[in-house]
Design a protein around this motif. Structure first.
Motif, mmCIF file in Angstrom:
data_model
loop_
_atom_site.group_PDB
_atom_site.id
_atom_site.type_symbol
_atom_site.label_atom_id
_atom_site.label_comp_id
_atom_site.label_asym_id
_atom_site.label_seq_id
_atom_site.Cartn_x
_atom_site.Cartn_y
_atom_site.Cartn_z
ATOM 1 N N ASN B 138 6.703 -1.718 -4.286
ATOM 2 C CA ASN B 138 6.538 -2.309 -2.891
ATOM 3 C C ASN B 138 5.457 -2.735 -2.445
ATOM 4 O O ASN B 138 5.236 -2.956 -1.119
ATOM 5 C CB ASN B 138 6.843 -0.826 -2.076
ATOM 6 N N GLY B 139 4.859 -3.375 -3.350
ATOM 7 C CA GLY B 139 3.388 -4.226 -2.702
ATOM 8 C C GLY B 139 2.344 -4.235 -3.740
ATOM 9 O O GLY B 139 2.490 -3.353 -4.620
ATOM 10 N N GLU B 140 1.373 -4.716 -3.296
ATOM 11 C CA GLU B 140 0.156 -5.008 -4.016
ATOM 12 C C GLU B 140 -1.003 -4.539 -3.218
ATOM 13 O O GLU B 140 -1.149 -4.873 -1.789
ATOM 14 C CB GLU B 140 -0.136 -6.513 -4.358
ATOM 15 N N VAL B 141 -2.021 -3.715 -3.453
ATOM 16 C CA VAL B 141 -3.304 -3.647 -2.918
ATOM 17 C C VAL B 141 -4.435 -3.424 -3.623
ATOM 18 O O VAL B 141 -4.307 -3.293 -4.931
ATOM 19 C CB VAL B 141 -3.095 -2.145 -2.274
#
Lengths: 105, 179
Positions: B138-141
């Motif tokens: 659901n995304g990159e961090v």
């Protein structure tokens, strides 16, 4: 205030406090990880007056890239590949790196 | 690949998509004089706080990272009797299950090898300018090491720092160098 009038005001201020006329140096700034995301660039050349500290450079960078404020309190600086205090005075052709919180290993 | 060989330290920051060859580093540190080889391998795991991790992506300020690791090796040698040290760190994507960082130490006795190995990975996590981005479904961090955040205030004052002695008198300079 436009860039031109800011620079001429800044020169007048330098003269007023006995600073050297036209004594500018260039520092290479590197942006890593989150800092690069926030500025949109990996590196840039920053022109500052003689006697400028790393702290002053950082303030100038934040005024150019307000998004850097996000990491202002958790980042550190490196000067010529060594961690540095913000009080250090930068010299011509120094390399200043903006180091967001690291996550190696 | 950026490599630094000084005395018996091997430090490598590997280019993207180059996997760590653990046997290479084990061979490097091995010596007939040593009774012990200690190793640490950091691997990408598949979950973090309930999220499914697809891969970690690494980047580094390479010349400074090599310098910092050299300093860590010097520091390890001042605390333990070591024969050789090898430290390798990957850049770029490291998928689940693969090794991103590998450390090998050798010593006559296992206490020195094991303790130095632990020290080195702890120091890498606290001070070496390498970053990882966690890529999930659901995304990159960008990740942040707690070891760094705890150490942050000291970093400008550490042995890795720019020697800010302009303006200090001789006595202060000597005291600063001895610290």
């Amino acid at each position: 205030m436009s860039t031109n009038s800011f620079e001429s005001l800044s020169k007048k201020m330098d003269n007023a406090v006995g600073g050297k006329d036209d004594a500018f140096i260039k520092v290479k700034v590197l942006f890593f990880a989150r800092a690069r995301d926030l500025t949109g660039m990996a590196d840039m050349s920053l022109e500052v007056s003689l006697g400028t500290t790393a702290h002053d450079c950082l303030n100038k960078l934040i005024s150019k890239f307000p998004g850097l404020e996000e990491i202002r309190n958790c980042m550190v600086l490196a000067l010529n590949e060594e961690y540095a205090l913000e009080s250090v005075v930068v010299k011509d052709r120094d390399e200043l790196a903006i180091i967001p919180p690291i996550s190696g290993g | 690949m950026a490599a630094e060989e000084e005395g018996m330290n091997l430090i490598e920051i590997l280019e993207e998509n180059v996997a760590i060859d653990m046997s290479k580093y084990m061979s490097y540190v091995q010596s007939p004089s040593c009774g012990a080889i200690a190793t640490f391998g950091g691997t990408t795991r598949d979950t973090f706080e309930g999220k499914t991790v697809l891969e970690l992506r690494y980047e580094a300020y390479v010349p400074m990272a090599v310098r910092c690791i050299k300093t860590i090796c010097t520091s390890a040698r001042s605390s333990w009797n070591l024969n050789s040290i090898a430290v390798a760190h990957r850049l770029g994507p490291v998928p689940v299950g693969e090794t991103s960082v590998f450390i090998a130490t050798s010593a006559v006795h296992r206490g020195d090898a094991l303790n130095a190995c632990k020290f080195i990975i702890d120091e890498v996590k606290a001070s070496v300018p390498i970053w990882k981005k966690e890529v999930c479904t659901n995304g990159e961090v960008w990740k942040e090491n707690s070891e760094f955040l705890e150490r942050r205030d000291e970093l400008g004052n550490s042995s890795c720092r720019k020697n800010v002695v302009e303006g200090m008198d001789q006595r202060e300079r000597v005291a600063a160098e001895e610290r």
